[in-house]
Write a protein that holds these residues in place. Structure first.
Motif, PDB file in Angstrom:
ATOM      1  N   VAL A 131     -22.764 -10.940  10.052  1.00 46.00           N
ATOM      2  CA  VAL A 131     -23.992 -10.371  10.101  1.00 46.00           C
ATOM      3  C   VAL A 131     -25.057 -11.156   9.888  1.00 46.00           C
ATOM      4  O   VAL A 131     -26.106 -10.995  10.656  1.00 46.00           O
ATOM      5  N   ARG A 183     -28.308 -11.590  12.391  1.00 47.39           N
ATOM      6  CA  ARG A 183     -29.950 -11.340  12.050  1.00 47.39           C
ATOM      7  C   ARG A 183     -30.677 -12.724  12.104  1.00 47.39           C
ATOM      8  O   ARG A 183     -31.871 -12.680  12.921  1.00 47.39           O
ATOM      9  N   ASP A 223     -33.488  -4.352   7.113  1.00 44.51           N
ATOM     10  CA  ASP A 223     -34.355  -3.503   6.540  1.00 44.51           C
ATOM     11  C   ASP A 223     -33.388  -2.478   5.830  1.00 44.51           C
ATOM     12  O   ASP A 223     -34.009  -1.207   5.545  1.00 44.51           O
ATOM     13  N   TYR A 224     -32.319  -2.782   5.371  1.00 38.74           N
ATOM     14  CA  TYR A 224     -31.551  -1.839   4.485  1.00 38.74           C
ATOM     15  C   TYR A 224     -31.653  -2.200   2.915  1.00 38.74           C
ATOM     16  O   TYR A 224     -32.105  -3.328   2.678  1.00 38.74           O
ATOM     17  N   VAL A 253     -23.260   1.467   4.160  1.00 39.17           N
ATOM     18  CA  VAL A 253     -22.990   1.038   5.381  1.00 39.17           C
ATOM     19  C   VAL A 253     -21.755   0.282   5.318  1.00 39.17           C
ATOM     20  O   VAL A 253     -20.485   0.170   6.182  1.00 39.17           O
ATOM     21  N   ALA A 264     -13.667  -3.281   8.950  1.00 37.69           N
ATOM     22  CA  ALA A 264     -14.451  -3.985   9.949  1.00 37.69           C
ATOM     23  C   ALA A 264     -14.907  -5.485   9.061  1.00 37.69           C
ATOM     24  O   ALA A 264     -14.920  -6.393   9.936  1.00 37.69           O
ATOM     25  N   HIS A 265     -15.120  -5.395   7.916  1.00 37.16           N
ATOM     26  CA  HIS A 265     -15.609  -6.613   7.193  1.00 37.16           C
ATOM     27  C   HIS A 265     -14.748  -7.501   6.596  1.00 37.16           C
ATOM     28  O   HIS A 265     -15.035  -8.536   6.177  1.00 37.16           O
ATOM     29  N   GLN A 323     -41.947  -9.410  15.109  1.00 34.01           N
ATOM     30  CA  GLN A 323     -40.824  -8.724  14.786  1.00 34.01           C
ATOM     31  C   GLN A 323     -40.850  -7.666  15.305  1.00 34.01           C
ATOM     32  O   GLN A 323     -39.978  -6.921  15.889  1.00 34.01           O
ATOM     33  N   VAL A 347     -18.967  -2.189  15.084  1.00 34.01           N
ATOM     34  CA  VAL A 347     -18.685  -1.771  13.806  1.00 34.01           C
ATOM     35  C   VAL A 347     -19.215  -2.476  12.647  1.00 34.01           C
ATOM     36  O   VAL A 347     -19.950  -1.998  11.901  1.00 34.01           O
ATOM     37  N   GLN A 348     -19.007  -3.467  12.853  1.00 36.71           N
ATOM     38  CA  GLN A 348     -19.716  -4.648  11.747  1.00 36.71           C
ATOM     39  C   GLN A 348     -21.089  -4.963  11.979  1.00 36.71           C
ATOM     40  O   GLN A 348     -21.841  -4.894  11.158  1.00 36.71           O
ATOM     41  N   PHE A 349     -21.686  -4.843  13.247  1.00 29.28           N
ATOM     42  CA  PHE A 349     -22.928  -5.353  13.467  1.00 29.28           C
ATOM     43  C   PHE A 349     -23.774  -3.974  13.358  1.00 29.28           C
ATOM     44  O   PHE A 349     -25.062  -4.265  13.365  1.00 29.28           O
ATOM     45  N   LYS A 350     -23.286  -2.713  12.989  1.00 34.13           N
ATOM     46  CA  LYS A 350     -24.145  -1.889  12.292  1.00 34.13           C
ATOM     47  C   LYS A 350     -24.765  -2.034  10.983  1.00 34.13           C
ATOM     48  O   LYS A 350     -25.948  -1.419  10.806  1.00 34.13           O
ATOM     49  N   TRP A 351     -24.295  -3.041  10.435  1.00 34.11           N
ATOM     50  CA  TRP A 351     -24.942  -3.583   9.393  1.00 34.11           C
ATOM     51  C   TRP A 351     -26.063  -4.407   9.392  1.00 34.11           C
ATOM     52  O   TRP A 351     -26.692  -4.865   8.617  1.00 34.11           O
ATOM     53  N   VAL A 352     -26.507  -4.925  10.467  1.00 36.23           N
ATOM     54  CA  VAL A 352     -27.453  -6.000  10.743  1.00 36.23           C
ATOM     55  C   VAL A 352     -28.549  -5.180  10.402  1.00 36.23           C
ATOM     56  O   VAL A 352     -29.459  -5.684   9.592  1.00 36.23           O
ATOM     57  N   SER A 353     -28.930  -4.330  11.210  1.00 40.16           N
ATOM     58  CA  SER A 353     -30.312  -3.633  10.644  1.00 40.16           C
ATOM     59  C   SER A 353     -30.252  -2.170  11.374  1.00 40.16           C
ATOM     60  O   SER A 353     -29.220  -1.774  11.778  1.00 40.16           O
ATOM     61  N   LYS A 354     -31.393  -1.302  10.725  1.00 37.03           N
ATOM     62  CA  LYS A 354     -31.113  -0.008  11.100  1.00 37.03           C
ATOM     63  C   LYS A 354     -31.337   0.442  12.420  1.00 37.03           C
ATOM     64  O   LYS A 354     -30.599   1.216  13.070  1.00 37.03           O
ATOM     65  N   LEU A 355     -31.874  -0.440  13.080  1.00 29.66           N
ATOM     66  CA  LEU A 355     -32.123  -0.145  14.454  1.00 29.66           C
ATOM     67  C   LEU A 355     -30.939  -0.564  15.467  1.00 29.66           C
ATOM     68  O   LEU A 355     -30.728   0.251  16.234  1.00 29.66           O
ATOM     69  N   TRP A 356     -30.264  -1.485  14.953  1.00 28.04           N
ATOM     70  CA  TRP A 356     -28.870  -1.779  15.565  1.00 28.04           C
ATOM     71  C   TRP A 356     -27.904  -0.844  15.273  1.00 28.04           C
ATOM     72  O   TRP A 356     -27.129  -0.317  15.882  1.00 28.04           O
ATOM     73  N   LYS A 357     -27.952  -0.230  14.000  1.00 23.66           N
ATOM     74  CA  LYS A 357     -27.143   1.076  13.765  1.00 23.66           C
ATOM     75  C   LYS A 357     -27.506   2.121  14.493  1.00 23.66           C
ATOM     76  O   LYS A 357     -26.528   2.915  15.265  1.00 23.66           O
TER      77      LYS A 357
END
Lengths: 167, 313
Positions: free
Chosen positions: A128, A132, A140-141, A149, A156-157, B96, B120-130
């Motif tokens: 991840v 990024r 932005d979390y 999350v 998955a992690h 950005q 599923v893992q990439f949901k964690w990248v950012s809110k937008l991606w989620k």
């Protein structure tokens, strides 16, 4: 009649000029350029000089290279095109993003497919953090949300090894 | 009015700053320039309210620049290259913010080509991606890609009905759209990646329990009634000569000399979804992977009966 048909054969083809955002002009045959939907529509509207303000010279050169190659596409040179595509998608993520944005803007479906697939293949085992960085996204979390999350998708992690590299 | 070359100089500096940033998207340079300039103008003129950015860019440049003229410009000249962090910070933020905005379609295009476990893992990248990944439209897109891609992961189902003694097997593209619940609701489940030998375990169960093996296809995606038995294999000798990685001999649809990927290459091209909705009968599933040609089997346990089957897994 005969003369007109021979003239079309001997290269009196309709030429179009593409102008990059840096001001460089590229002259191309219409048959090559109409792979690109955006330009095709402009041609139909009667334009012959096409300014592309969102595409710089470097990117446009690459895209023209692609369009020229794919205009030659026949049954017999499939392998060649395949190799060309393979070479074409090599390059840094930055270059690829430039290209994909341009392809999106110009609506070149084949190129869009090719690039998206290659980018997807390249990021599919990235961590991840690396993703990024590659996409220039800031996290932005809040820590709490992030925890949530992660928990949601814990399976998955874990277990997998993720690639941290940026290329 | 300061001399025009001052203007040019400033433009060059701003230009440089912008070029130094990695261009991620096709945000119009123009807008960045304006944003930076207007911010500089704003800071230096000390006036409230950010200058508006509109289509008359050039006029704005001049206006903004002249607003911050006089001693400010002298100061400005001494500070070459612009050392203030703010414009850079602004460019970054803008890039950005605008970049993501601009890229959303493209990101969606790219992500829709990824296998679901990475998503599923990439949901964690950012809110937008989620948000993108959770979007129903995206799920559909992703499923479509998975469906058409020969190499994508597929979910393999094995179903054994105690009542009729019939075992069925079906497979589907693996996508986040899949729901396996009794009532079609999505069931939370664990996906465990087992080692390649696991396939054999599944086979053993087939041998142990199966009287007939059914392969199902869903003709219309999402329409429960369109499930069809693609083929029924009830020849007992199918199960007797089982090579390491294959199920059925070549006279039936499947080639026993190759690894059983061929089996799925064949089935999956006709397979559309994975809901059969046979409450109480479904007991297990698996993922078949063909990346680097390794047979990997994953198994997903969910609602169902037949705890002895689960015990075997």
């Amino acid at each position: 009649m005969a003369s007109s048909s021979s003239s079309s054969k001997t290269g009196l083809k309709k030429m179009l000029t593409l102008k990059s955002s840096d001001g460089d002009e590229f002259e191309l045959e219409e048959s090559i350029v109409i792979q690109c939907q955006t330009i095709k529509h402009m041609v139909e509207d009667g334009f012959s000089l096409i300014p592309l303000q969102n595409v710089d010279t470097k990117t446009l050169t690459k895209i023209i290279e692609y369009m020229k190659k794919h205009a030659e596409k026949t049954e017999s040179n499939k392998e060649e095109i395949k190799n060309f595509n393979k070479e074409f998608v090599k390059g840094s993520f930055d270059d690829q993003f430039e290209l994909v944005s341009a392809a999106n803007y110009l609506h070149i479906n084949g190129l869009m497919d090719l690039l998206c697939q290659s980018i997807a293949d390249r990021i599919n085992n990235k961590s991840v953090r690396a993703v990024r960085e590659i996409f220039n996204i800031s996290n932005d979390y809040t820590p709490d949300e992030e925890e949530k999350v992660r928990d949601e998708h814990k399976w998955a992690h874990e277990g997998g090894e993720f690639d941290e590299s940026l290329d | 009015m300061e001399p025009s070359n001052n203007n040019d100089e400033q433009m060059n500096i701003v230009d440089q700053q912008i070029s130094n940033r990695r261009p991620r998207t096709l945000i119009s340079r123009r807008h960045l320039e304006i944003a930076v300039l207007s911010e500089i103008g704003y800071e230096r003129s000390g006036k409230g309210g950010q200058p508006e950015i509109n289509e008359e860019d050039d006029e704005n440049y001049n206006e903004i620049l002249t607003e911050g003229s006089g001693s400010d410009v002298d100061q400005f000249d001494q500070q070459i290259p612009i050392p203030t962090e703010e414009p850079q910070e602004i460019i970054k933020q803008l890039e950005q913010a605008m970049g993501i905005q601009f890229d959303q379609d493209i990101i969606m295009e790219i992500l829709s080509r990824l296998p679901v476990q990475y998503l599923v893992q990439f949901k964690w990248v950012s809110k937008l991606w989620k948000a993108i990944i959770s979007d129903p439209y995206f799920k559909m897109k992703n499923l479509n890609h998975a469906k058409n891609d020969r190499d994508s992961q597929k979910l393999l189902f094995y179903e054994h009905s105690l009542k009729s003694g019939v075992s069925s097997m079906y497979c589907c593209p693996l996508s986040s759209i899949t729901g396996f619940g009794k009532d079609g609701s999505e069931v939370p489940g664990e996906i465990l990646v087992l080692k390649s030998g696991s396939w054999r375990i599944l086979l053993n169960i087939l041998v142990e329990f199966a009287i007939r093996c059914l392969l199902w296809v869903l003709k219309d995606n999402g329409v429960k009634e369109s499930w069809n038995a693609l083929l029924t294999i009830d020849d007992p000798c199918i199960f007797q000569a089982v090579p390491k990685y294959s199920l059925f001999h070549s006279n039936t649809v499947l080639d026993s000399h190759n690894d059983c990927w061929d089996l799925f290459a064949l089935i999956k091209s006709n397979t559309d979804g994975c809901r059969k909705g046979n409450p109480g009968e479904a007991t297990g599933g698996g993922i078949l992977r063909d990346q680097s040609r390794n047979m990997n089997m994953a198994y997903r346990s969910y609602f169902g009966i037949c705890s002895n089957n689960k015990a075997v897994f």
